[in-house]
Design a protein around this motif. Structure first.
Motif, mmCIF file in Angstrom:
data_model
loop_
_atom_site.group_PDB
_atom_site.id
_atom_site.type_symbol
_atom_site.label_atom_id
_atom_site.label_comp_id
_atom_site.label_asym_id
_atom_site.label_seq_id
_atom_site.Cartn_x
_atom_site.Cartn_y
_atom_site.Cartn_z
ATOM 1 N N LEU A 1 52.900 29.590 52.030
ATOM 2 C CA LEU A 1 51.445 29.859 53.083
ATOM 3 C C LEU A 1 51.764 29.961 54.204
ATOM 4 O O LEU A 1 50.765 29.679 55.154
ATOM 5 N N ASN B 1 54.349 34.992 55.211
ATOM 6 C CA ASN B 1 54.805 35.288 53.778
ATOM 7 C C ASN B 1 53.518 35.423 53.124
ATOM 8 O O ASN B 1 53.508 36.194 51.881
ATOM 9 N N LEU B 2 52.533 34.925 53.529
ATOM 10 C CA LEU B 2 51.119 35.288 52.916
ATOM 11 C C LEU B 2 50.983 36.930 53.045
ATOM 12 O O LEU B 2 50.441 37.304 52.056
ATOM 13 N N SER C 1 54.589 31.281 45.661
ATOM 14 C CA SER C 1 54.008 32.375 45.998
ATOM 15 C C SER C 1 53.380 33.142 44.743
ATOM 16 O O SER C 1 52.444 33.924 44.738
ATOM 17 N N VAL D 1 50.073 31.712 44.766
ATOM 18 C CA VAL D 1 49.106 32.385 45.373
ATOM 19 C C VAL D 1 48.977 33.814 45.239
ATOM 20 O O VAL D 1 47.887 34.376 45.417
#
Length: 509
Positions: free
Chosen positions: A15, A19-20, A361, A364
């Motif tokens: 997060l 990386n987002l 991830s 996400v």
């Protein structure tokens, strides 16, 4: 608890703003690439390997995972709308999704696929966190006879439930197995069906076969019948799932991951087998069997959930064993080696930030993909408003571009056209297309596992059934083969009983 704590730390890594960003870039690129026929997730990851040299490993693998899942979403989009699978895992989506699109329910099919991918990905990733060590230990113990038994099950299952008859299903499978023979014998290096062409020594790429049989065959079939019909644009339909659709899809969304995840974790064909088996299961369990082949939404929801869960299962064996079970996993393994990292049992200890950041991830990325694809479902479905002559001309163009991109050889275009003509002939004589595709995908692997099993047993056929797993699978195969006969006998007995009761009633009256 250790896994849960590690996953929480992984969310702290996933997060971060950078990386987002890489996760968002990955899912966008994956979806866009998946929509293009012929350019699947493996090719996308391979093409982007040089681009990631400047990135840290965590960011690179988060983006790769986004591309993987995004390409699976995108592949089902063209599979449903245009009968053109973007990659092999999306082949099954065309069977029910394309008839739904032609009936004006393309948006519903896309929504069912998107939610199926979300549910399958979420459940599969949860299982990845909880069951990775157990699944890895099971995968180590599975040998060549077990792999061959699984592939026989896939062959029998797919020829039993598709088409007007089993004979036509088997004929289609034989066409696929014959195409799969083209190339060098993996054991001896001898050329087979190459006609002296060095280009054919590598075999016919499965993407060219899938695009040829589905896209080119469909385009030629439509072109042959346009003079008899008006060629009106296909209506898009409502861009949401109604209560009836939700009642029919929630169980397939939950059943799909149960089939997909274990198959993803073992080297048995990636997402192709579980999507086929999920389709078979949904057809057997559905109360609307008469709609299958005409646009049954269960046939989209279950296989798409299975495909997404299979992707999570693929990461189990790659991360814990260093064993790539799909082309994408093989490319990602090369990427690990590029960074000097060796996947295996010690990876979780040596690179915990990378591994748990990658796993976090995935959660996400699933949310990002659902948020991206659900609003776009009616937008993608508007492709069907294009008049069919222009639409299928565009399909032919993009199919040719995709086929050329696979190998960069003009001979690939000739092969694409030949296979497209075969697809046209199969439609003309009522042969289902899917068994041919599964024959191409699994035929070479089944042959290799068969020969390995026979080598281990010194040529004895008993070596194919010397494990409890293979015996169990063959028992299931025997049940599938004998089921029509059993059902017929049971039906006759019931009919005889009913006739006897009616006779007694009439006699008593």
């Amino acid at each position: 608890m250790d896994s849960l704590n590690s996953l929480i730390d992984g969310f702290g890594t996933a997060l971060t703003p950078m990386n987002l960003l890489w996760a968002a870039v990955g899912v966008l690129l994956g979806t866009a690439i998946g929509v293009l026929p012929g350019i699947g997730p493996a090719m996308a990851v391979a093409l982007l390997l040089p681009v990631t040299y400047g990135l840290d490993p965590t960011g690179a693998f988060i983006m790769f995972a986004g591309i993987y899942y995004g390409a699976m979403f995108g592949g089902s989009t063209t599979s449903i709308l245009l009968n053109t699978p973007g990659e092999s895992a999306a082949v099954v989506a065309a069977i029910e999704g394309n008839p739904m699109a032609k009936a004006g329910r393309g948006a519903q099919a896309l929504a069912a696929a998107a939610i199926g991918h979300f549910a399958g990905g979420m459940i599969g990733t949860i299982l990845l966190v909880v069951l990775a060590p157990t699944v890895a230990s099971l995968a180590i113990g599975i040998g060549a006879p077990d792999y061959f038994a699984i592939m026989v099950l896939a062959f029998i299952a797919v020829t039993s439930v598709l088409g007007a008859s089993r004979i036509r299903g088997i004929a289609s499978l034989l066409i696929g197995l014959t195409i799969g023979l083209v190339g060098l014998d993996q054991m001896t290096g001898q050329q087979r069906l190459t006609f002296g062409s060095l280009h054919l020594a590598d075999g016919v790429d499965v993407v060219i076969v899938a695009v040829g049989l589905f896209a080119i065959g469909e385009a030629l079939w439509v072109a042959a019948h346009l003079r008899r019909s008006s060629g009106e644009p296909i209506p898009v339909g409502r861009p949401w799932l109604g209560r009836a659709d939700l009642r029919r899809t929630w169980k397939p969304w939950l059943r799909g991951p149960v089939i997909g995840f274990p198959f993803g974790a073992i080297p048995a064909g990636g997402a192709e087998i579980p999507t086929f088996l999920s389709y078979v299961a949904e057809k057997r369990l559905s109360r609307h069997r008469d709609q299958f082949g005409k646009g049954a939404i269960e046939g989209v929801a279950g296989p798409e959930a299975a495909a997404s869960a299979s992707a999570a299962g693929t990461l189990v064996s790659m991360l814990t064993l260093g064993l790539p079970t799909t082309a994408v996993a093989a490319v990602m393994l090369a990427a690990f080696q590029q960074y000097g990292i060796q996947p295996g049992p010690l990876l979780f200890e040596r690179e915990p930030e990378l591994v748990w950041g990658l796993i976090a991830s995935l959660f996400v990325g699933m949310v990002l993909l659902l948020a991206l694809n659900l609003p776009l479902a009616p937008v993608w479905a508007k492709l069907l408003r294009i008049p069919r002559p222009y639409l299928y001309a565009g399909i032919l163009f993009f199919a040719a571009v995709g086929a050329y991109a696979v190998g960069g050889e003009s001979l690939d275009l000739v092969i694409l056209l030949v296979i497209g003509l075969i697809g046209f002939g199969m439609r003309r004589y009522g042969l289902p297309v899917l068994p041919a595709v599964i024959g191409v995908i699994l035929g070479p692997a089944a042959e290799q596992q068969l020969r390995r099993a026979l080598q281990i047993s010194d040529g004895s056929v008993s070596g194919l059934v010397d494990t409890p797993f293979s015996v169990t699978v063959y028992a299931i195969v025997a049940l599938i083969v004998a089921w029509p006969l059993i059902a017929r006998l049971v039906g006759r007995r019931r009919g005889d009983r009913n006739g006897t009761e009616e006779t007694r009633t009439v006699g008593g009256g």
